[in-house]
Scaffold this active site. Sequence first.
Site, mmCIF file in Angstrom:
data_model
loop_
_atom_site.group_PDB
_atom_site.id
_atom_site.type_symbol
_atom_site.label_atom_id
_atom_site.label_comp_id
_atom_site.label_asym_id
_atom_site.label_seq_id
_atom_site.Cartn_x
_atom_site.Cartn_y
_atom_site.Cartn_z
ATOM 1 N N SER A 134 23.238 67.218 44.806
ATOM 2 C CA SER A 134 23.012 65.873 44.245
ATOM 3 C C SER A 134 22.025 65.022 45.028
ATOM 4 C CB SER A 134 24.344 65.121 44.119
ATOM 5 O OG SER A 134 25.079 65.617 43.017
ATOM 6 N N LYS A 167 19.166 63.654 43.134
ATOM 7 C CA LYS A 167 19.249 62.401 42.369
ATOM 8 C C LYS A 167 18.361 61.312 42.987
ATOM 9 C CE LYS A 167 23.900 62.914 40.342
ATOM 10 N NZ LYS A 167 24.356 64.241 40.772
ATOM 11 N N SER A 184 27.964 59.707 42.109
ATOM 12 C CA SER A 184 27.146 60.893 41.863
ATOM 13 C C SER A 184 27.426 61.441 40.471
ATOM 14 C CB SER A 184 27.426 61.969 42.928
ATOM 15 O OG SER A 184 26.343 62.854 43.019
#
Length: 432
Positions: free
Chosen positions: A114, A117, A172
């Site tokens: 993640s 991101k 997340s």
Amino acid sequence: MIVTSAVRHAAAGSAAMLLVLSAPVAGAATPPRAPVAAPAALPSLGPGSPTEPTPPARRFMDRARLDRNGTQVQPLSGAPAVPTPSALSWVVADAGTGEVLAARAAHRKLPPASTLKTLFALTLLPHHAASERHTVADEELTGIGEGSSLVGVKEGYTYRVSDLWNGVFLSSGNDAVHVLAAMSGGWESTARRMQEKARELGAVDTRVVSPDGYDAPGQVSSAYDLAVFGRAGVRDPEFTRYCSTAYADFPAGSWSYGIANTNRLVTGADGVGRYPGIIGVKNGYTSNAGNTLVAAARRGDRTLVVSVMNPQAGGGLAVYEEARSLLDWGFAAAGKVEPVGSLLPPKSEESREAAGAAGAGSERRTDARGVSVRGGAGAPAAALGASAAGPGAAAEDSAGAGPSVALPLSLVGSACAAALVLWAWRRRVPRS
């Protein structure tokens, strides 16, 4: 005798007048005249002048060092010992200058989880106002990977864009990512745009397949690229506001519930001490990527960014402690290490160096009046003096250099001639 005396007085007076009138002529060229249409300000540019900008010292950095195995660091006298994290790769960099202070396997390509991101946010944040509202459609929540982290976005509910970004940064939430991607042209379009953004930032190790960071075949990044994304993020106030938020309320129709940032350095949860001066940025985990983290912190006027990928020891929270040790070292090593690389794109770095060199070494010309000016394509012609402006300008300057002395000199000459004629005529009178 009277005539001779008169002639002498006339000659003396004429000589005195000639001296007085000729004095300005000798001094007329002394005071320089200001250039016509000179720039608004022409600072003194002579060597050692206090107004002469000092170009930054060029610090040679061998970018190839970041491709090597092992820890890369160039300590100076008094530098603290660099930590030895168990992570497969890591980077410590100055977020202000972009200088990489130390690194290990910086360009090793690994799954980012993640932390990808961060690139997703850099790509889409500028395209939607925080106050914009969006009602989620059923199809926008399809294709979310099994076991994904979720913030709880529901179809048919209306959310502000700021709520969705809180879901991305704090929880997340891959569901929030899918909705924002749908609002921005779709999943595949978002992946292409993220790829373009990565190249724009000089991150060449990253390959985007799934914009939320979910494990996908061929999807990779590197500690170097993640540090690039982190540095770009903390320079954006909106990005910084989201990534540094510890707690927020997430709407659920007529009510809301609290969400917490899963970055333990921000919240101090699970026994991980909150890092002093922490800004964020983003943590991640998948079974394939292991634990990953991009963290930034500020101390005084200095901001550092670190990236840590897949620690091999210490359990699930080791990524935070290893990032902490790298941040501590980076602040302690200020001014005591030479950079081993840069997060700036090569073209950007070359342009900055070229601009500095042009500012320091651009041709300096001295015009006919002794005014030192910077040469260059953008310099006004008048500021470069008569030699640059052409003969017409030089003639114009001569014409306007001061009052003409031709008339007074002709009058003096006439007076002297008249006195001589009178003297000669007087001498002939007694003889006749």
